[in-house]
Design a protein around this motif. Structure first.
Motif, PDB file in Angstrom:
ATOM      1  N   THR A  20       0.833  -1.213   0.000  1.00  0.00           N
ATOM      2  CA  THR A  20       0.000   0.000   0.000  1.00  0.00           C
ATOM      3  C   THR A  20       0.864   1.259   0.000  1.00  0.00           C
ATOM      4  OG1 THR A  20      -0.286  -0.082   2.407  1.00  0.00           O
ATOM      5  CG2 THR A  20      -2.022  -1.070   1.065  1.00  0.00           C
ATOM      6  N   ASN A  21       1.972   1.246   0.716  1.00  0.00           N
ATOM      7  CA  ASN A  21       2.875   2.402   0.686  1.00  0.00           C
ATOM      8  C   ASN A  21       3.452   2.627  -0.702  1.00  0.00           C
ATOM      9  OD1 ASN A  21       2.466   2.941   3.386  1.00  0.00           O
ATOM     10  ND2 ASN A  21       4.336   1.949   4.064  1.00  0.00           N
ATOM     11  N   SER A  24       0.504   3.949  -2.932  1.00  0.00           N
ATOM     12  CA  SER A  24       0.183   5.339  -2.579  1.00  0.00           C
ATOM     13  C   SER A  24       1.293   6.292  -3.012  1.00  0.00           C
ATOM     14  CB  SER A  24      -0.051   5.473  -1.075  1.00  0.00           C
ATOM     15  OG  SER A  24      -1.239   4.833  -0.697  1.00  0.00           O
ATOM     16  N   GLY A  25       2.532   5.871  -2.812  1.00  0.00           N
ATOM     17  CA  GLY A  25       3.662   6.708  -3.206  1.00  0.00           C
ATOM     18  C   GLY A  25       3.715   6.934  -4.705  1.00  0.00           C
ATOM     19  N   SER A  28       0.869   9.227  -5.629  1.00  0.00           N
ATOM     20  CA  SER A  28       1.062  10.592  -5.132  1.00  0.00           C
ATOM     21  C   SER A  28       2.040  11.378  -5.998  1.00  0.00           C
ATOM     22  CB  SER A  28       1.525  10.589  -3.681  1.00  0.00           C
ATOM     23  OG  SER A  28       2.877  10.235  -3.567  1.00  0.00           O
ATOM     24  N   GLY A  38      -0.085  16.197  -0.582  1.00  0.00           N
ATOM     25  CA  GLY A  38       0.444  14.887  -0.260  1.00  0.00           C
ATOM     26  C   GLY A  38      -0.667  13.871  -0.089  1.00  0.00           C
ATOM     27  N   ILE A  39      -0.281  12.692   0.339  1.00  0.00           N
ATOM     28  CA  ILE A  39      -1.229  11.587   0.485  1.00  0.00           C
ATOM     29  C   ILE A  39      -2.355  11.924   1.466  1.00  0.00           C
ATOM     30  CG2 ILE A  39      -1.473   9.181   1.241  1.00  0.00           C
ATOM     31  CD1 ILE A  39       1.419   8.754   0.071  1.00  0.00           C
ATOM     32  N   TRP A  42      -4.745  14.345  -0.182  1.00  0.00           N
ATOM     33  CA  TRP A  42      -5.535  13.699  -1.231  1.00  0.00           C
ATOM     34  C   TRP A  42      -6.643  12.843  -0.629  1.00  0.00           C
ATOM     35  CZ3 TRP A  42      -8.162  13.337  -5.254  1.00  0.00           C
ATOM     36  CH2 TRP A  42      -8.638  12.123  -5.734  1.00  0.00           C
ATOM     37  N   ARG A  43      -6.348  12.146   0.444  1.00  0.00           N
ATOM     38  CA  ARG A  43      -7.369  11.305   1.073  1.00  0.00           C
ATOM     39  C   ARG A  43      -8.516  12.146   1.631  1.00  0.00           C
ATOM     40  NH1 ARG A  43      -3.430   6.760   3.867  1.00  0.00           N
ATOM     41  NH2 ARG A  43      -2.817   5.820   1.887  1.00  0.00           N
ATOM     42  N   SER A  63     -11.116   7.161   6.515  1.00  0.00           N
ATOM     43  CA  SER A  63      -9.828   6.991   5.847  1.00  0.00           C
ATOM     44  C   SER A  63      -8.817   6.206   6.662  1.00  0.00           C
ATOM     45  CB  SER A  63      -9.239   8.364   5.522  1.00  0.00           C
ATOM     46  OG  SER A  63      -8.985   9.074   6.719  1.00  0.00           O
TER      47      SER A  63
END
Length: 152
Positions: A20-21, A24-25, A28, A38-39, A42-43, A63
């Protein structure tokens, strides 16, 4: 599933965190330079784009981000003019969050980008594998719900 020594590289929570990192990275990088968010930001935007008028606590719950992270993200989005707070009519201690017109534009630009990224990522799976993964994620989430915030 082993009762032997902990082998981090095979430990499911660790493996899920890593994937997941990485996802997401990678995503992003598509919106960080273009929109300066940033993440966590965005969430927040993604949640408010789908569910306008949430409180910061509701965003945190939806979230799975901690309240401090959400608070910082909300403050940053407010400074950038992407979010507006409105006092709750029934409970003046609460603020409802909405995307500003500029925040709605950012959401409208990033959402298709995110969906395209997801479509491309899912080409690694067959439709059957994706359906199975979806069911597995639902099962793991249901199991975590059963813990009720307590450690197993």
């Amino acid at each position: 599933m082993s009762s032997g020594p902990l082998i981090l590289e095979r430990f499911l929570p660790y493996r899920l965190s890593i994937v997941t990192n990485r996802i997401s990275g990678a995503l992003s990088r598509h919106y960080a330079t273009r929109f300066g968010i940033g993440i966590p930001e965005w969430r927040v935007i993604a949640n408010l784009g789908r569910h306008p008028g949430l409180t910061a606590n509701e965003v945190a719950e939806r979230s799975a981000m901690d309240k401090v992270t959400v608070s910082r993200a909300v403050a940053a989005l407010e400074r950038k003019g992407l979010l507006a707070r409105v006092r709750d009519a029934e409970d003046r201690r609460k603020s409802r969050l909405d995307l500003s017109p500029r925040g709605q534009e950012v959401y409208a630009e990033i959402a298709p980008l995110a969906l395209g990224f997801e479509r491309d990522l899912l080409t690694a799976l067959t439709p059957e594998e994706y359906a199975q993964l979806d069911r597995i994620i639902d099962k793991l989430n249901a199991k975590m719900d059963g813990y009720g915030g307590e450690r197993p």
